[in-house]
Design a protein around this motif. Structure first.
Motif, short mmCIF file in Angstrom:
data_model
loop_
_atom_site.label_atom_id
_atom_site.label_comp_id
_atom_site.label_asym_id
_atom_site.label_seq_id
_atom_site.Cartn_x
_atom_site.Cartn_y
_atom_site.Cartn_z
N THR A 37 0.83 -1.20 0.00
CA THR A 37 0.00 0.00 0.00
C THR A 37 0.86 1.25 0.00
O THR A 37 1.94 1.28 0.61
N TRP A 38 0.38 2.24 -0.72
CA TRP A 38 1.03 3.55 -0.77
C TRP A 38 0.16 4.58 -0.05
O TRP A 38 0.23 5.77 -0.32
N THR A 39 -0.62 4.07 0.89
CA THR A 39 -1.51 4.91 1.71
C THR A 39 -1.09 4.80 3.16
O THR A 39 -0.77 3.71 3.64
N GLU A 41 -1.73 6.78 7.28
CA GLU A 41 -2.35 7.80 8.12
C GLU A 41 -1.28 8.78 8.55
O GLU A 41 -0.20 8.38 8.99
N ASP A 75 -12.22 8.04 1.35
CA ASP A 75 -10.88 7.52 1.64
C ASP A 75 -10.71 6.11 1.09
O ASP A 75 -9.63 5.74 0.60
N ARG A 79 -7.86 5.24 -1.54
CA ARG A 79 -6.87 4.19 -1.24
C ARG A 79 -6.81 3.17 -2.38
O ARG A 79 -5.73 2.80 -2.84
N VAL A 82 -5.23 4.89 -5.58
CA VAL A 82 -3.81 5.23 -5.41
C VAL A 82 -2.97 3.97 -5.37
O VAL A 82 -1.93 3.87 -6.04
N ASP A 83 -3.38 2.99 -4.57
CA ASP A 83 -2.59 1.76 -4.47
C ASP A 83 -2.51 1.03 -5.80
O ASP A 83 -1.50 0.37 -6.10
N LEU A 91 -0.70 8.54 -0.87
CA LEU A 91 -1.89 9.08 -0.23
C LEU A 91 -1.69 9.15 1.27
O LEU A 91 -1.29 8.17 1.90
N LEU A 93 -3.80 10.02 4.76
CA LEU A 93 -5.12 10.22 5.34
C LEU A 93 -4.98 10.96 6.66
O LEU A 93 -4.21 10.56 7.53
#
Length: 303
Positions: A37-39, A41, A75, A79, A82-83, A91, A93
């Motif tokens: 993942t490229w997301t 928090e 979101d 997500r 973007v991923d 991204l 959050l």
């Protein structure tokens, strides 16, 4: 989409945990891995390093709240999209209620609010709910803007990648202390690391960053700017604004202010400002072109 002024400072927004960790460093990545993942928090500690990624790829910030259904749905879509791009976008959050400093930095009046960062500059994307088709259209425009700004390539995932090597014990101790907000303990750990290994570059940079965080944690940007403007010869006031500019991503402004100070000062005051510049050069990174440009200007005023 239109460019707006540089994001105002978010107090304390420097990611010290990234000193020795490559979790957020921008390097070339391979094809997306399963579960990657490229997301992430964002909190105040990770915000500045996330901004730094926008010099490689568009960095998207979604400000919302888990209590707002439209925000959680948005979101989830962000997500997913973007991923799926495998590192060409990232991204962040942000819970705007829990992280008001970051929300203030983007002057958020209403959530959800989605803004992209391109080379550190904010690019408003949309406010309120949006469907995946609309998001993809906006992403296509953002991709074109990024290409015009010279951005490209990919960054590694924030999670789902291969395990990273463990930090040296004293470095880990410093990182743990930073996460707890205990900057004095973090500084002590880095100093001990330097005592044991004087050429430990990462410990030296970590020490400078911890000191920067410690100096700025209770400062108010507007008050500091007002004091510096009304007291141009007050050395401490000028140094405070430079520190806050570094924390807020206004790197060139900070360097310009301090080089100008060096040109007007002499003896101990001049040396004090020169030393602060050297520390801030290390914080930003000696390979950063802004550091190289400022070093040349500093050399001209010194010699």
């Amino acid at each position: 989409m239109s460019e707006e002024p540089t994001i105002p400072s978010s107090r304390g927004a420097v990611d010290l945990s990234a000193l020795s960790s490559h979790r957020l460093q921008a390097t070339d990545a391979t094809a997306p891995e399963a579960g990657a993942t490229w997301t992430m928090e964002l909190d105040e500690a990770a915000f500045q390093q996330f901004v730094a990624l926008s010099q490689r790829v568009p960095a998207i910030v979604s400000l919302g709240s888990p209590r707002v259904p439209a925000s959680t749905e948005l979101d989830a879509s962000l997500r997913k999209l973007v991923d799926a791009r495998g590192g060409t976008f990232v991204l962040g959050l942000v819970d705007a209620e829990a992280r008001p400093q970051i929300a203030q930095a983007f002057q958020a009046q209403q959530i959800p609010l989605v803004v992209a960062l391109v080379n550190g500059q904010p690019v408003p994307l949309f406010q309120g709910p949006a469907g995946e088709e609309q998001i993809e259209q906006v992403f296509g425009q953002l991709e074109q803007l990024a290409a015009q700004q010279g951005l490209g390539g990919t960054v590694p995932p924030f999670a789902g990648a291969a395990a990273e090597p463990a930090l040296p014990p004293l470095h880990q101790k410093a990182v743990d202390a930073i996460e707890e907000g205990d900057y004095a303990a973090a500084e002590a750990a880095y100093l001990q690391a330097l005592n044991e290994k004087p050429n430990d570059h990462e410990a030296q940079v970590g020490l400078y960053q911890v000191r920067l965080l410690s100096r700025t944690q209770n400062m108010d940007l507007n008050q500091a700017r007002a004091e510096a403007a009304s007291n141009p010869d007050d050395l401490n006031a000028q140094l405070n604004v430079a520190d806050l500019d570094i924390v807020g991503g206004h790197v060139e402004d900070a360097f310009s202010r301090l080089v100008s100070l060096v040109s007007r000062l002499a003896d101990e005051d001049r040396e004090r400002v020169r030393r602060r510049l050297i520390e801030l050069y290390a914080v930003i990174g000696t390979n950063d072109p802004r550091v190289a440009a400022s070093r040349q200007k500093l050399a001209r005023v010194l010699f």
